[in-house]
Design a protein around this motif. Structure first.
Motif, PDB file in Angstrom:
ATOM      1  N   GLN A  87       0.839  -1.191   0.000  1.00 21.76           N
ATOM      2  CA  GLN A  87       0.000   0.000   0.000  1.00 21.76           C
ATOM      3  C   GLN A  87       0.874   1.241   0.000  1.00 21.76           C
ATOM      4  N   ARG A  88       0.403   2.233  -0.712  1.00 19.21           N
ATOM      5  CA  ARG A  88       1.165   3.486  -0.786  1.00 19.21           C
ATOM      6  C   ARG A  88       0.875   4.343   0.444  1.00 19.21           C
ATOM      7  N   ARG A  89       1.920   4.953   0.942  1.00 15.43           N
ATOM      8  CA  ARG A  89       1.754   5.895   2.053  1.00 15.43           C
ATOM      9  C   ARG A  89       1.643   7.301   1.491  1.00 15.43           C
ATOM     10  N   PRO A  90       0.962   8.177   2.200  1.00 14.71           N
ATOM     11  CA  PRO A  90       0.901   9.566   1.732  1.00 14.71           C
ATOM     12  C   PRO A  90       2.295  10.160   1.672  1.00 14.71           C
ATOM     13  N   ARG A  91       2.548  10.991   0.688  1.00 13.53           N
ATOM     14  CA  ARG A  91       3.853  11.621   0.541  1.00 13.53           C
ATOM     15  C   ARG A  91       4.034  12.696   1.595  1.00 13.53           C
ATOM     16  N   ARG A  92       5.256  12.836   2.043  1.00 12.24           N
ATOM     17  CA  ARG A  92       5.568  13.911   2.990  1.00 12.24           C
ATOM     18  C   ARG A  92       5.667  15.225   2.219  1.00 12.24           C
TER      19      ARG A  92
END
Length: 97
Positions: A87-92
């Motif tokens: 799963q992709r994490r939100p970008r910082r």
């Protein structure tokens, strides 16, 4: 003959279900699945007198190995299980969060 061995007749039966114009490749090495182009079919006799048929790749290293085996083929061969992308994490963002 061991249960794992296939005969020429077995191979003919398996191939008869495939498209006659499809190229034939060899899947090699379940831990690093690669596809190889078949170039030769050779019949030979081993030291015990048994006849074997060998399917061999070509000598040209640039033409014999086609690259990685498609994941679908490796899964169908049970050399690897189906893998889902993580799963992709939100970008910082700059400045946090």
């Amino acid at each position: 003959m061991t249960p794992e061995e296939k005969t020429v007749g077995d191979l003919i039966n398996l191939l008869s279900a495939c498209g006659p114009n499809a190229p034939v490749c060899q899947a090699v090495n379940p831990y690093f699945p690669m596809a190889h182009r078949l170039a030769q079919v050779l019949q030979s006799v081993d030291e015990t007198g048994r006849t074997f048929v060998y399917l061999a790749e070509g000598r040209d290293p640039d033409a014999a190995q086609l690259g990685h085996l498609p994941p679908e083929a490796a899964i169908e061969l049970t050399w690897q299980g189906p893998v889902q992308a993580p799963q992709r994490r939100p970008r910082r963002r700059v400045g946090g969060n």
